[in-house]
Design a protein around this motif. Structure first.
Motif, PDB file in Angstrom:
ATOM      1  N   ARG A 287       0.836  -1.191   0.000  1.00  0.00           N
ATOM      2  CA  ARG A 287       0.000   0.000   0.000  1.00  0.00           C
ATOM      3  C   ARG A 287       0.878   1.251   0.000  1.00  0.00           C
ATOM      4  O   ARG A 287       2.057   1.210   0.357  1.00  0.00           O
ATOM      5  CB  ARG A 287      -0.911   0.015   1.223  1.00  0.00           C
ATOM      6  CG  ARG A 287      -0.164   0.156   2.545  1.00  0.00           C
ATOM      7  CD  ARG A 287      -1.097   0.115   3.728  1.00  0.00           C
ATOM      8  NE  ARG A 287      -0.397   0.394   4.985  1.00  0.00           N
ATOM      9  CZ  ARG A 287      -0.993   0.430   6.166  1.00  0.00           C
ATOM     10  NH1 ARG A 287      -2.294   0.167   6.246  1.00  0.00           N
ATOM     11  NH2 ARG A 287      -0.298   0.704   7.253  1.00  0.00           N
ATOM     12  N   LEU A 288       0.260   2.367  -0.382  1.00  0.00           N
ATOM     13  CA  LEU A 288       0.895   3.678  -0.298  1.00  0.00           C
ATOM     14  C   LEU A 288       0.531   4.322   1.030  1.00  0.00           C
ATOM     15  O   LEU A 288      -0.481   3.959   1.644  1.00  0.00           O
ATOM     16  CB  LEU A 288       0.411   4.575  -1.443  1.00  0.00           C
ATOM     17  CG  LEU A 288       0.846   4.189  -2.852  1.00  0.00           C
ATOM     18  CD1 LEU A 288      -0.006   4.917  -3.886  1.00  0.00           C
ATOM     19  CD2 LEU A 288       2.318   4.511  -3.071  1.00  0.00           C
ATOM     20  N   PRO A 289       1.325   5.281   1.504  1.00  0.00           N
ATOM     21  CA  PRO A 289       0.914   6.031   2.699  1.00  0.00           C
ATOM     22  C   PRO A 289      -0.345   6.850   2.406  1.00  0.00           C
ATOM     23  O   PRO A 289      -0.666   7.113   1.246  1.00  0.00           O
ATOM     24  CB  PRO A 289       2.120   6.929   2.991  1.00  0.00           C
ATOM     25  CG  PRO A 289       2.847   7.036   1.694  1.00  0.00           C
ATOM     26  CD  PRO A 289       2.634   5.724   0.990  1.00  0.00           C
ATOM     27  N   SER A 290      -1.041   7.230   3.423  1.00  0.00           N
ATOM     28  CA  SER A 290      -2.277   7.989   3.259  1.00  0.00           C
ATOM     29  C   SER A 290      -2.260   9.219   4.166  1.00  0.00           C
ATOM     30  O   SER A 290      -2.068   9.095   5.383  1.00  0.00           O
ATOM     31  CB  SER A 290      -3.475   7.103   3.613  1.00  0.00           C
ATOM     32  OG  SER A 290      -4.685   7.802   3.478  1.00  0.00           O
ATOM     33  N   ASN A 292      -1.277  10.705   0.059  1.00  0.00           N
ATOM     34  CA  ASN A 292      -0.071  10.642  -0.754  1.00  0.00           C
ATOM     35  C   ASN A 292      -0.284  11.451  -2.030  1.00  0.00           C
ATOM     36  O   ASN A 292      -1.409  11.853  -2.347  1.00  0.00           O
ATOM     37  CB  ASN A 292       0.273   9.191  -1.093  1.00  0.00           C
ATOM     38  CG  ASN A 292      -0.827   8.513  -1.885  1.00  0.00           C
ATOM     39  OD1 ASN A 292      -0.958   8.717  -3.100  1.00  0.00           O
ATOM     40  ND2 ASN A 292      -1.665   7.718  -1.211  1.00  0.00           N
ATOM     41  N   TYR A 294       0.776  10.272  -5.075  1.00  0.00           N
ATOM     42  CA  TYR A 294       1.086   9.356  -6.171  1.00  0.00           C
ATOM     43  C   TYR A 294       0.280   9.710  -7.432  1.00  0.00           C
ATOM     44  O   TYR A 294       0.855   9.862  -8.525  1.00  0.00           O
ATOM     45  CB  TYR A 294       0.795   7.920  -5.746  1.00  0.00           C
ATOM     46  CG  TYR A 294       0.922   6.912  -6.869  1.00  0.00           C
ATOM     47  CD1 TYR A 294       2.177   6.476  -7.292  1.00  0.00           C
ATOM     48  CD2 TYR A 294      -0.203   6.422  -7.534  1.00  0.00           C
ATOM     49  CE1 TYR A 294       2.300   5.569  -8.339  1.00  0.00           C
ATOM     50  CE2 TYR A 294      -0.082   5.511  -8.564  1.00  0.00           C
ATOM     51  CZ  TYR A 294       1.163   5.092  -8.966  1.00  0.00           C
ATOM     52  OH  TYR A 294       1.286   4.202  -9.995  1.00  0.00           O
ATOM     53  N   TYR A 346      -6.027   9.763  -1.002  1.00  0.00           N
ATOM     54  CA  TYR A 346      -6.285   8.718  -0.013  1.00  0.00           C
ATOM     55  C   TYR A 346      -6.380   7.335  -0.645  1.00  0.00           C
ATOM     56  O   TYR A 346      -6.650   6.359   0.049  1.00  0.00           O
ATOM     57  CB  TYR A 346      -7.574   9.042   0.762  1.00  0.00           C
ATOM     58  CG  TYR A 346      -7.400  10.225   1.686  1.00  0.00           C
ATOM     59  CD1 TYR A 346      -6.890  10.049   2.962  1.00  0.00           C
ATOM     60  CD2 TYR A 346      -7.698  11.515   1.247  1.00  0.00           C
ATOM     61  CE1 TYR A 346      -6.703  11.147   3.804  1.00  0.00           C
ATOM     62  CE2 TYR A 346      -7.516  12.610   2.087  1.00  0.00           C
ATOM     63  CZ  TYR A 346      -7.021  12.413   3.363  1.00  0.00           C
ATOM     64  OH  TYR A 346      -6.823  13.488   4.187  1.00  0.00           O
ATOM     65  N   ARG A 348      -4.677   4.103  -1.855  1.00  0.00           N
ATOM     66  CA  ARG A 348      -3.433   3.496  -1.395  1.00  0.00           C
ATOM     67  C   ARG A 348      -2.909   2.436  -2.349  1.00  0.00           C
ATOM     68  O   ARG A 348      -1.984   1.685  -2.002  1.00  0.00           O
ATOM     69  CB  ARG A 348      -3.640   2.902   0.002  1.00  0.00           C
ATOM     70  CG  ARG A 348      -4.242   3.883   0.992  1.00  0.00           C
ATOM     71  CD  ARG A 348      -4.157   3.407   2.416  1.00  0.00           C
ATOM     72  NE  ARG A 348      -2.806   3.577   2.939  1.00  0.00           N
ATOM     73  CZ  ARG A 348      -2.504   3.435   4.229  1.00  0.00           C
ATOM     74  NH1 ARG A 348      -3.443   3.137   5.106  1.00  0.00           N
ATOM     75  NH2 ARG A 348      -1.260   3.582   4.632  1.00  0.00           N
ATOM     76  N   GLY A 498       7.733   5.381  -1.269  1.00  0.00           N
ATOM     77  CA  GLY A 498       6.772   5.421  -0.182  1.00  0.00           C
ATOM     78  C   GLY A 498       5.947   4.167  -0.001  1.00  0.00           C
ATOM     79  O   GLY A 498       5.226   4.044   0.987  1.00  0.00           O
ATOM     80  N   GLU A 500       4.712   0.536   1.016  1.00  0.00           N
ATOM     81  CA  GLU A 500       5.011  -0.216   2.224  1.00  0.00           C
ATOM     82  C   GLU A 500       4.138  -1.458   2.281  1.00  0.00           C
ATOM     83  O   GLU A 500       3.099  -1.521   1.609  1.00  0.00           O
ATOM     84  CB  GLU A 500       4.760   0.650   3.458  1.00  0.00           C
ATOM     85  CG  GLU A 500       3.315   1.123   3.584  1.00  0.00           C
ATOM     86  CD  GLU A 500       3.105   2.117   4.707  1.00  0.00           C
ATOM     87  OE1 GLU A 500       4.101   2.650   5.223  1.00  0.00           O
ATOM     88  OE2 GLU A 500       1.931   2.363   5.055  1.00  0.00           O
TER      89      GLU A 500
END
Length: 574
Positions: A287-290, A292, A294, A346, A348, A498, A500
Motif C-alpha cells: 500500500r501507499l501512505p495515506s 499521498n 502518487y 487517499y 493506497r 513510499g 510499504e
C-alpha cells in the motif's frame, strides 16, 4: 413607451444567439445554422476520437486481468452483477450487445466492451469541447476540443473494458453543465444547465464509486453561478438533485432493492464497502501512505510539456490584460481539479490508471488557460491573436497526434508477443522458465492477429509474481530453472517511492521477499532480452519486459533434488 435593453455578454463569453421570432425565414435558417455549427464541430472531434480510441483494440483478453469477468456478467441471460464497480459501463455494453447482436463469446464481448469504453470517452470529448465553446467561444472549442480529443492517456484507457472512461465521461459532462451554469443567463437555460450537471454527476458516480466526488464541484458551481430571478437559485438546486438521483437509479437499477427509498440490495451494499476498504487499505500485500501524492505525480507526468507551456502563457496573458480576481469559471475548474486530487490522495493502490480524472482535469484546465490567453490577445492585437491561435492548434495537433499514433502502434506491436517469438526461436526447447503473469508467456499468445506465431515449446510456469516461485533467484536456479521473465507492471509496484507492506506478518514477509527477489534478479541475473517502450503508457499495453538467465546462480556443490521432489518441479513437469 417601453425600452428594452439587451444584455451584453461578458468578456470571454460567446454572444447569445439572436431571437428567431420575427426574423425572415432566411435569417432564421442562418441563425439556426450558426447555433448548430459549434455542435457539429464538437461532434466531428468526438467522432475522430472514437475512431482513434478503437484502433487496434482487438488484442488478447489475457493481456488484462479484469476484462474477462466483465464479459461473463453480460453474457448470461440473468445478467448477474458483482457490483465491484457501478453499472454504467456494463449496462452500456449490454445494450451494445443487444443492438449489434454480438456473439456470446468472451473475446467478442470484451472487444465490444472496449468499444463502449471508447464511446463513453468520445462523449466526454464532445462535452468538454462544448464547454470550451460556452466559456470561450470558437477559440475555446478548437483549442480545448483538440487538446482533449487527442489526449494520449484517454486514448490508452479507452482501449480497455474498464470503468476509467465511464468515470471521466461523467466528469466531463459535469464540466459542460458547470460551464453552462456559469455562462448562461436565461432562467430556462439555468435550469437546463443544472440538469446537465446532474446527469454528469450521476454518470461519474455510476462509472466508479469515487465519481461521487464530482458532486462537490457541482454544488460549488450552483452556489457561485449568477441568476436573474430570486427563485432560479433554489429551482436549479432542486433540478440538479432530482435529475442526478433519477439518473443514478436508472443506470444502477439492478443495485437497488427498493429504489423508491434508495435502498441498496445486500450484494451491492457489501461490494461498495469492500471496494472502499480495498482502495483505502492496499492491494496484493502492499500500500501507499495515506494521504499521498502518487496520483498527482502520475497525472503531471502524463500531461505533455507543451500544454504546461501554453497554459502558463495563457495565465500570463490573463494577468497582463485583465489583472483582477479569478473568474467564476476559473474557480469551478480549480474545484474539479482539487476535488479529485484530494480524494485520490487517499487511494493506497499504486496503479497509474487511477490518476486519469486528474489528468483530464489538467488537460482541460491548461487548454482553457491557453484559449483564454488567445482571446485576450485577439482583443488587443487581432492579427497576432489569429496567428497565435493557428500556431497553438498546430502545436497541439502535431505533438499529441504523434503521441496518440505511437500509443496506438504499441497496442499493435506489443512486447508480450515479441517476447514470445524471441523465446520460441532462441531458447532450447527443453528450457525451463518462470514468468510473471503479465508477460503472458504461459498463455496462448495472439493467434487472432498473428496466426503464424511461433509455438512456445519451452516449459513455462506462469505466476502472478515470479518471485513466489522461490525465495531468491539462486534457489530457483537450484530447482533447475534456467530463465526468469518479468514485467514492469508486476515488479515496479515494489519500488514506488513510499510504498510499504500492508499490516500483518504474512503481507510484510511476502512484500519484502518479493521485492528482494526482483532486486537480486536485476543485480545477479544475465539480461538476455529486454523491451522498453518509448514513451511508456503507464498501462497494461507494451509494458517493459525482461528475460534473465539464472542457471549460473545454481550452487554446483548442492545435489539436485530427485524428480518431482518439490511443488515447483511438479508444476514444471520435471
Amino acid at each position: 413607451m417601453r425600452t428594452t435593453i439587451a444584455s451584453v455578454p461578458r468578456a470571454g463569453e460567446p454572444a447569445a444567439a439572436p431571437a428567431l421570432a420575427g426574423l425572415p425565414i432566411g435569417s432564421r435558417l442562418r441563425a439556426a445554422a450558426a447555433a448548430l455549427l459549434p455542435c457539429a464541430v464538437a461532434l466531428a472531434m468526438a467522432t475522430l476520437s472514437f475512431w482513434l480510441f478503437t484502433r487496434n483494440n482487438d488484442f488478447p483478453v489475457s493481456y488484462h486481468p479484469d476484462e474477462h469477468s466483465k464479459a461473463e456478467q453480460i453474457m448470461l441471460p440473468w445478467q448477474p452483477r458483482n457490483f465491484n464497480h457501478p453499472l454504467l459501463l456494463l449496462e452500456v455494453a449490454n445494450l451494445w450487445r443487444q443492438t449489434f447482436d454480438v456473439p456470446i463469446q468472451v473475446r467478442e464481448l470484451v472487444i465490444a466492451g472496449r468499444s463502449c469504453s471508447a464511446l463513453l470517452a468520445s462523449i466526454g470529448v464532445f462535452a468538454v469541447a462544448m464547454a470550451g465553446y460556452v466559456a470561450l467561444g470558437w477559440v475555446g472549442l478548437l483549442v480545448v476540443g483538440s487538446a482533449v480529443a487527442l489526449c494520449p492517456p484517454l486514448l490508452v484507457y479507452a482501449h480497455y473494458f474498464k470503468e476509467d472512461t465511464a468515470l471521466v465521461c461523467g466528469m466531463m459532462l459535469a464540466i459542460l453543465g458547470a460551464a453552462l451554469s456559469i455562462h448562461t443567463r436565461r432562467w430556462w437555460t439555468q435550469l437546463l444547465s443544472a440538469g446537465v450537471l446532474g446527469v454528469g454527476c450521476a454518470a461519474a458516480l455510476s462509472g466508479k464509486y469515487v465519481g461521487a466526488m464530482t458532486v462537490v464541484p457541482g454544488l460549488i458551481t450552483l452556489l457561485i453561478a449568477g441568476f436573474t430571478r430570486w427563485w432560479v437559485s433554489p429551482a436549479r438546486l432542486v433540478t440538479f438533485v432530482v435529475v442526478m438521483l433519477t439518473a443514478i437509479v436508472a443506470i444502477n437499477f439492478r443495485a437497488f432493492r427498493d429504489w423508491r427509498r434508495l435502498e441498496l440490495a445486500q450484494p451491492a451494499d457489501y461490494a461498495i464497502r469492500e471496494e472502499f476498504d480495498h482502495a483505502t487499505s492496499g492491494h496484493s500485500g502492499l500500500r501507499l501512505p495515506s494521504p499521498n501524492l502518487y496520483c498527482l505525480r502520475v497525472a503531471t507526468g502524463e500531461t505533455m510539456l507543451h500544454l504546461w507551456l501554453l497554459g502558463a502563457a495563457g495565465a500570463a496573458a490573463a494577468v497582463a490584460w485583465r489583472p483582477r480576481k479569478p473568474s467564476r469559471w476559473a474557480i469551478v475548474l480549480a474545484a474539479f481539479l482539487l476535488a479529485y486530487t484530494l480524494v485520490l490522495s487517499y487511494n493506497r493502490i499504486p496503479f497509474a490508471r487511477y490518476a486519469l480524472p486528474i489528468t483530464i482535469c489538467l488537460y482541460t484546465a491548461l487548454s482553457m488557460l491557453a484559449a483564454a490567453g488567445i482571446r485576450r490577445l485577439q482583443r488587443h492585437r487581432p492579427a497576432l491573436g489569429l496567428a497565435t491561435l493557428i500556431a497553438t492548434l498546430i502545436c497541439i495537433i502535431t505533438l499529441q497526434a504523434n503521441r496518440c499514433i505511437n500509443f496506438n502502434t504499441q497496442f499493435r506491436d506489443d512486447s508480450r508477443q515479441r517476447l514470445r517469438e524471441w523465446v520460441a526461436r532462441n531458447l532450447p526447447h527443453d528450457a525451463r522458465i518462470v514468468a510473471d503473469g503479465y508477460t503472458d508467456l504461459g498463455g496462448q499468445g495472439d493467434p487472432w492477429r498473428f496466426p503464424e506465431q511461433s509455438r512456445v515449446r519451452q516449459r513455462v510456469m506462469q505466476l502472478m509474481f515470479a518471485a513466489d516461485a522461490a525465495p531468491t533467484p539462486a534457489d530457483l536456479a537450484n530447482e533447475g530453472v534456467q530463465y526468469v521473465a518479468v514485467a514492469s507492471y508486476t515488479y515496479e509496484r515494489f519500488f514506488v517511492p513510499g510504498v510499504e507492506p500492508m499490516p500483518g506478518t504474512q503481507p510484510e514477509r511476502s512484500f519484502h521477499q518479493r521485492a528482494d527477489f526482483y532486486r537480486k534478479l536485476f543485480e545477479q541475473g544475465k539480461l538476455l532480452w529486454q523491451s522498453v517502450p518509448s514513451p511508456s503508457t503507464n498501462a497494461y499495453v507494451n509494458m517493459e519486459l525482461r528475460l534473465y538467465q539464472i542457471d549460473h546462480l545454481a550452487d554446483p556443490s548442492r545435489p539436485r533434488p530427485p524428480p518431482r521432489a518439490s511443488p515447483l518441479r511438479r508444476l514444471l513437469r520435471f
